[in-house]
Write a protein that holds these residues in place. Structure first.
Motif: not given
Length: 158
Positions: A28-29, A34-36, A50-51, A151-152
């Protein structure tokens, strides 16, 4: 007249790219990081996307940035279903369909209302485990959506 799809990577290039994007894990972390990271990069560029990050059918991260809409959320889930079904990026499946000149509905019987063969969702592979989820964005042209996610994922590997 050439289409923008003429500049897409080949299936071999997309397979190679996917194999290079292995993660050490997806807790979860990890999903939050990744999301942030994606939200920070998109915010800096003022991208209206939207991500989402999913693991084993569970959404672990979601953010709709300014300019994105509920429609982007729907596209995001449709692209993600393609990744879950085929364990390849949604761009890979879009390219596969383009090369064979078929739709997902024609080739696999998958309804367009639930599945989108359009770039923007990428499988999340964990080293030694395989595909455990996916990360995607929606709001840009599909090749740009795909490249943004790649890229992320490359940044998180560094």
């Amino acid at each position: 007249m050439p289409s923008d799809q003429d500049s897409w990577p080949t299936l071999d290039e997309l397979r190679r790219e996917e194999s290079e994007l292995e993660l050490a894990g997806l807790s979860e972390t990890d999903a939050y990081e990744l999301g942030t990271l994606a939200v920070a990069a998109a915010s800096e560029q003022r991208l209206p996307i939207a991500v989402g990050v999913w693991r084993s059918g569970r959404q672990l991260f979601h953010c709709g940035l300014p300019g994105s809409t509920a429609d982007n959320d729907v596209w995001l889930r449709r692209k993600g279903r393609v990744v879950t079904r085929f364990e390849h990026s949604s761009l890979y499946v879009a390219r596969l369909c383009q090369d064979k000149q078929v739709t997902l509905a024609e080739k696999y019987g998958l309804p367009a209302s639930r599945y989108a063969a359009a770039g923007g969702a990428v499988p999340l592979r964990v080293r030694g485990t395989g595909v455990v989820g996916w990360m995607g964005v929606s709001g840009l042209p599909q090749l740009d959506d795909h490249r943004f996610v790649v890229d992320i994922l490359r940044k998180i590997q560094q």
